[in-house]
Scaffold this motif. Structure first.
Motif, short mmCIF file in Angstrom:
data_model
loop_
_atom_site.label_atom_id
_atom_site.label_comp_id
_atom_site.label_asym_id
_atom_site.label_seq_id
_atom_site.Cartn_x
_atom_site.Cartn_y
_atom_site.Cartn_z
N SER A 1 14.12 46.58 -24.98
CA SER A 1 13.06 46.92 -24.03
C SER A 1 13.41 46.46 -22.62
O SER A 1 14.27 45.61 -22.42
CB SER A 1 11.74 46.28 -24.46
N ARG A 2 12.72 47.03 -21.68
CA ARG A 2 12.81 46.60 -20.29
C ARG A 2 11.39 46.36 -19.82
O ARG A 2 10.67 47.29 -19.48
CB ARG A 2 13.51 47.66 -19.44
N GLY B 1 8.08 47.09 -15.89
CA GLY B 1 7.48 47.72 -17.04
C GLY B 1 6.26 46.96 -17.49
O GLY B 1 5.58 46.31 -16.69
N ASP B 2 5.96 47.01 -18.79
CA ASP B 2 4.79 46.32 -19.34
C ASP B 2 4.99 44.81 -19.34
O ASP B 2 6.10 44.29 -19.19
CB ASP B 2 4.53 46.79 -20.77
N VAL B 3 3.89 44.11 -19.54
CA VAL B 3 3.92 42.68 -19.84
C VAL B 3 3.80 42.56 -21.35
O VAL B 3 2.81 43.02 -21.94
CB VAL B 3 2.77 41.92 -19.14
N LEU B 4 4.78 41.98 -21.99
CA LEU B 4 4.83 41.87 -23.44
C LEU B 4 4.29 40.53 -23.88
O LEU B 4 4.77 39.48 -23.45
CB LEU B 4 6.26 42.06 -23.94
N LEU B 5 3.29 40.55 -24.75
CA LEU B 5 2.70 39.33 -25.31
C LEU B 5 3.25 39.13 -26.72
O LEU B 5 3.08 39.99 -27.59
CB LEU B 5 1.18 39.42 -25.34
N ALA C 1 15.61 38.46 -22.98
CA ALA C 1 14.53 38.98 -22.13
C ALA C 1 15.03 39.65 -20.85
O ALA C 1 14.56 40.73 -20.49
CB ALA C 1 13.57 37.85 -21.77
N ARG C 2 15.90 38.99 -20.13
CA ARG C 2 16.37 39.49 -18.84
C ARG C 2 15.20 39.76 -17.88
O ARG C 2 15.19 40.74 -17.13
CB ARG C 2 17.24 40.74 -19.02
N CYS C 3 14.19 38.90 -17.95
CA CYS C 3 13.02 38.99 -17.07
C CYS C 3 12.30 37.65 -17.15
O CYS C 3 12.65 36.80 -17.99
CB CYS C 3 12.10 40.13 -17.51
#
Length: 221
Positions: A170-171, A121-125, A197-199
């Motif tokens: 979110s994912r 998915g997106d990169v979350l900042l 996060a799970r990422c």
């Protein structure tokens, strides 16, 4: 915490090294899962979702030795043609605590964690919108470009608890958290974020939490 987590995030490590001209350092953390068991019926969930017996101490030691050697090989490959200053260390305990304790001036932490179910998915900042440095923004865009993703940011008025709830729902492909601009400022905040996060999680400003006196020859990832 495992070789599989490291392999799943190697593309992010390469982007960080290319964007920041940094030197790589690996840190493999032994969480001592076997020591947490209190009954004979406990099992662990494997990456494929199957239940497996908890390994014995001897099995864990053999596995750890193999994984340390493999991570060292990966660090050498990352450093090839970029820097002679690379290393791989082993620590025991909580991954966030160990990573923060090892962080030195200018270090950027890449907390390796496989995206749940291979989700992209997106990169979350995370950090106050508009407060990030040009280097941080360039890094985030490079990570997003590498995974054909978009960049999304938290709002200025979002509190830490609200951000954690958003992350948990979110994912995303990866998270970049800038500890120099909030809302996360403590090791405990970072531990909660990593759990939700799970990422993969990229941590900027890790020495805001712990700043050892030792110095490095070059920024490291």
């Amino acid at each position: 915490m495992s070789l599989a987590d490291v392999k799943a995030t190697m593309s992010y490590a390469r982007v960080l090294l290319e964007t920041l001209s940094a030197a790589p350092r690996g840190l493999l953390v032994d969480t001592r899962i076997a020591g947490l068991t209190i009954g004979a019926g406990h099992r662990i969930v494997a990456p494929d979702g199957t239940l497996r017996d908890i390994p014995s101490d001897e099995q864990s030691r053999r596995t750890l030795k193999r994984e340390v050697s493999s991570v060292e090989t990966l660090m050498a490959e990352l450093a090839s043609g970029r820097s002679r200053h690379w290393r791989c260390d082993l620590a025991e305990g909580d991954i966030v605590s160990c990573a923060c304790a090892a962080a030195q001036d200018e270090d950027i932490l890449l907390l390796c964690q496989r995206p749940m179910l291979g989700f992209h998915g997106d990169v979350l900042l995370i950090g106050a919108t508009g407060s990030h440095s040009a280097t941080v923004m360039a890094t985030v865009r490079a990570l997003a470009d590498a995974s054909a993703a978009l960049v999304s940011e938290v709002r200025n008025d979002e509190k830490a608890a609200e951000v954690l709830e958003r992350v948990d729902r979110s994912r995303v492909a990866a998270i970049v958290v800038d500890l120099t601009v909030g809302p996360f400022t403590s090791e405990e905040d970072l531990r909660h974020l990593f759990s939700a996060a799970r990422c993969p999680v990229v941590v900027i400003g890790a020495t805001r939490i712990k700043r050892p006196s030792a110095q490095t020859d070059a920024p490291r990832v």
